[in-house]
Motif scaffolding. Structure first.
Motif, short mmCIF file in Angstrom:
data_model
loop_
_atom_site.label_atom_id
_atom_site.label_comp_id
_atom_site.label_asym_id
_atom_site.label_seq_id
_atom_site.Cartn_x
_atom_site.Cartn_y
_atom_site.Cartn_z
N GLY A 256 0.82 -1.20 0.00
CA GLY A 256 0.00 0.00 0.00
C GLY A 256 0.86 1.25 0.00
O GLY A 256 2.07 1.21 0.18
N THR A 257 0.21 2.36 -0.21
CA THR A 257 0.91 3.65 -0.24
C THR A 257 1.56 3.94 1.11
O THR A 257 2.69 4.42 1.16
N GLN A 258 0.86 3.63 2.18
CA GLN A 258 1.40 3.89 3.51
C GLN A 258 2.66 3.06 3.76
O GLN A 258 3.64 3.55 4.33
N ASP A 259 2.64 1.81 3.33
CA ASP A 259 3.81 0.95 3.50
C ASP A 259 5.00 1.48 2.71
O ASP A 259 6.13 1.47 3.19
N MET A 260 4.74 1.95 1.49
CA MET A 260 5.82 2.50 0.67
C MET A 260 6.40 3.76 1.30
O MET A 260 7.61 3.97 1.27
N VAL A 261 5.55 4.59 1.88
CA VAL A 261 6.01 5.81 2.53
C VAL A 261 6.87 5.47 3.74
O VAL A 261 7.95 6.06 3.96
N ILE A 262 6.45 4.49 4.52
CA ILE A 262 7.20 4.09 5.71
C ILE A 262 8.55 3.50 5.32
O ILE A 262 9.59 3.86 5.89
N LEU A 263 8.57 2.60 4.34
CA LEU A 263 9.84 2.00 3.92
C LEU A 263 10.75 3.04 3.26
O LEU A 263 11.97 3.00 3.42
N SER A 264 10.18 3.98 2.54
CA SER A 264 10.97 5.04 1.92
C SER A 264 11.61 5.94 2.97
O SER A 264 12.73 6.42 2.79
N SER A 265 10.90 6.18 4.07
CA SER A 265 11.49 7.00 5.13
C SER A 265 12.70 6.30 5.75
O SER A 265 13.66 6.96 6.14
N GLY A 266 12.65 4.97 5.84
CA GLY A 266 13.83 4.25 6.32
C GLY A 266 15.00 4.39 5.37
O GLY A 266 16.14 4.58 5.80
N PHE A 267 14.74 4.34 4.07
CA PHE A 267 15.81 4.51 3.08
C PHE A 267 16.36 5.94 3.14
O PHE A 267 17.57 6.14 3.03
N ILE A 268 15.50 6.91 3.31
CA ILE A 268 15.95 8.30 3.43
C ILE A 268 16.82 8.45 4.68
O ILE A 268 17.81 9.20 4.67
N GLY A 269 16.49 7.73 5.75
CA GLY A 269 17.32 7.74 6.95
C GLY A 269 18.71 7.20 6.71
O GLY A 269 19.69 7.73 7.22
N THR A 270 18.82 6.13 5.90
CA THR A 270 20.15 5.59 5.60
C THR A 270 20.95 6.55 4.75
O THR A 270 22.16 6.71 4.96
N ILE A 271 20.29 7.21 3.80
CA ILE A 271 20.98 8.18 2.95
C ILE A 271 21.43 9.38 3.79
O ILE A 271 22.55 9.89 3.63
N ALA A 272 20.56 9.86 4.68
CA ALA A 272 20.90 10.99 5.53
C ALA A 272 22.09 10.67 6.43
O ALA A 272 22.96 11.51 6.64
N ALA A 273 22.15 9.44 6.94
CA ALA A 273 23.28 9.04 7.78
C ALA A 273 24.58 9.06 6.98
O ALA A 273 25.63 9.45 7.50
N GLY A 274 24.51 8.63 5.72
CA GLY A 274 25.71 8.68 4.87
C GLY A 274 26.21 10.09 4.66
O GLY A 274 27.41 10.36 4.73
N PHE A 275 25.28 11.02 4.42
CA PHE A 275 25.69 12.42 4.23
C PHE A 275 26.23 13.03 5.52
O PHE A 275 27.19 13.80 5.49
N VAL A 276 25.63 12.69 6.65
CA VAL A 276 26.10 13.21 7.94
C VAL A 276 27.51 12.69 8.23
O VAL A 276 28.39 13.45 8.66
#
Length: 103
Positions: A71-91
């Motif tokens: 569902g859309t909600q599941d994709m949003v939740i999983l995408s936020s986890g991926f954005i967290g991994t990318i943000a950690a790399g930049f930090v």
């Protein structure tokens, strides 16, 4: 709606923290960004891991069906986890360029 917001926040913080710690210890900045899809497969898939080797055709078709039925909600939740991994790399990159030597 509040549950979606809390879930997005939790997944972002969870994967940011895990990525930050792994980046710090292993000194591989983008390691978690490559490992994250494997984690998503473990979260989404319903078949056992060994079936990918014993019955790859049915296992991968089942995985495809599960991914397309999210569902859309599941994709949003999983995408936020991926954005967290990318943000950690930049930090981590920013901190290393600023002169901080972590482990």
């Amino acid at each position: 709606m509040i549950q979606l917001f809390i879930s997005v926040l939790l997944f972002f913080v969870l994967f940011f923290g895990i990525s930050f710690i792994l980046n710090m210890i292993l000194r591989q900045t983008w390691l978690m960004a490559f490992v994250f899809p494997i984690i998503v497969v473990f979260i989404v898939d319903t078949v056992s891991f060994s079936s990918y080797f014993s019955e790859p055709g049915t296992a991968f078709s089942s995985l495809g069906n599960e991914l397309t039925s999210l569902g859309t909600q599941d994709m949003v939740i999983l995408s936020s986890g991926f954005i967290g991994t990318i943000a950690a790399g930049f930090v981590i990159r920013f901190l290393r360029k600023s002169g901080y030597q972590m482990f």
